[in-house]
Design a protein around this motif. Structure first.
Motif, PDB file in Angstrom:
ATOM      1  N   SER A   1       4.545   0.222   0.024  1.00 20.65           N
ATOM      2  CA  SER A   1       4.802   0.125  -1.476  1.00 20.65           C
ATOM      3  C   SER A   1       5.904   1.600  -1.475  1.00 20.65           C
ATOM      4  N   SER A   2       5.174   2.586  -1.080  1.00 18.92           N
ATOM      5  CA  SER A   2       5.649   4.077  -1.121  1.00 18.92           C
ATOM      6  C   SER A   2       5.004   4.969  -0.377  1.00 18.92           C
TER       7      SER A   2
ATOM      8  N   ARG B   1       3.490   9.313  -0.096  1.00 16.39           N
ATOM      9  CA  ARG B   1       3.291  10.442  -0.732  1.00 16.39           C
ATOM     10  C   ARG B   1       3.292  11.464   0.132  1.00 16.39           C
TER      11      ARG B   1
ATOM     12  N   LYS C   1       0.828  -1.115  -0.124  1.00 20.42           N
ATOM     13  CA  LYS C   1       0.104   0.093  -0.042  1.00 20.42           C
ATOM     14  C   LYS C   1       0.917   1.318   0.096  1.00 20.42           C
ATOM     15  N   GLU C   2       0.397   2.147  -0.816  1.00 18.87           N
ATOM     16  CA  GLU C   2       0.857   3.564  -0.593  1.00 18.87           C
ATOM     17  C   GLU C   2       0.280   4.196   0.542  1.00 18.87           C
TER      18      GLU C   2
ATOM     19  N   MET D   1      -4.638   2.260  -0.180  1.00 23.57           N
ATOM     20  CA  MET D   1      -3.824   3.347   0.604  1.00 23.57           C
ATOM     21  C   MET D   1      -3.991   3.227   1.777  1.00 23.57           C
TER      22      MET D   1
END
Length: 164
Positions: free
Chosen positions: A102-103, A105, A3-4, A38
Motif C-alpha cells: 500500500s505504501s 515508510r 501492507k505498508e 506491515m
C-alpha cells in the motif's frame, strides 16, 4: 490485504556487529509503530566505511527487531546496500517482487532526511511514501559534521545527477 512496508535505513555498526545508538533509535521507532499489517525491510550490507563485521548490517538489525518481538515472518529480503542510493535501488528490487504494497515508510535520522527524500523520490517514484527523520541524540559537533556531509552529498547529486 495491502501492507505498508517499513524500510529502515542502515547506519554504522561496530566490527563485532554491535549496533550504534542511531541504529537502535531507528529500530526502536520501527518496533513502536509496527503492526501486523506491515512488512519490514532492513537495509545495509558490508562496507569499509560503515560495517566491517562478519555479517551484513541488515542481519544485525533484523535480529534486534526479532528480539524485540517482531516475528521473522514479517521481514522481506535484505537490501544489501553500501550507501543511500543503493538503499533505494536494492529496496526497489525487493519491492518489485512483493505483492500488495500500500505504501512505504522510510525510517532514517533527521540529518539524513533531505538526501533520503531526494534519492527515494526519484528511484521509488511509483510508490506512495512517508519519510521519518528521527531526531538524533548526537553532540552538536557530531550533528554539524553529519549535516555538512549531507549538504556536500546533496550538492553532488544536484550538480552531477543521480547515478544508479
Amino acid at each position: 490485504m495491502k501492507k505498508e512496508v517499513l524500510i529502515i535505513l542502515g547506519s554504522p555498526n561496530s566490527p563485532k556487529g554491535e549496533l550504534t545508538t542511531i541504529s537502535k533509535q531507528r529500530l526502536n521507532y520501527c518496533k513502536k509503530i509496527f503492526k501486523e499489517d506491515m512488512m519490514v525491510l532492513c537495509t545495509g550490507g558490508n562496507g569499509a566505511h560503515f560495517n566491517i563485521a562478519e555479517k551484513a548490517h541488515a542481519y544485525y538489525t533484523k535480529n534486534y527487531l526479532i528480539k524485540k518481538g517482531i516475528s521473522d515472518t514479517f521481514f522481506l529480503d535484505f537490501a544489501l546496500s553500501q550507501n543511500t542510493v543503493e538503499d533505494a535501488v536494492k529496496s526497489k528490487e525487493i519491492l518489485l517482487k512483493t505483492d500488495n504494497i500500500s505504501s512505504l515508510r522510510i525510517i532514517t535520522s533527521d540529518y539524513h532526511l533531505e538526501r533520503v527524500k531526494l534519492i527515494f523520490n526519484e528511484i521509488l517514484s511509483d510508490y506512495k511514501m512517508k519519510f521519518v527523520g528521527l531526531k538524533s541524540n548526537l553532540t552538536k559537533e557530531e550533528h554539524t559534521a553529519l549535516i555538512n556531509h549531507e549538504h556536500k552529498a546533496i550538492e553532488g547529486i544536484i550538480k552531477n545527477g543521480l547515478y544508479y
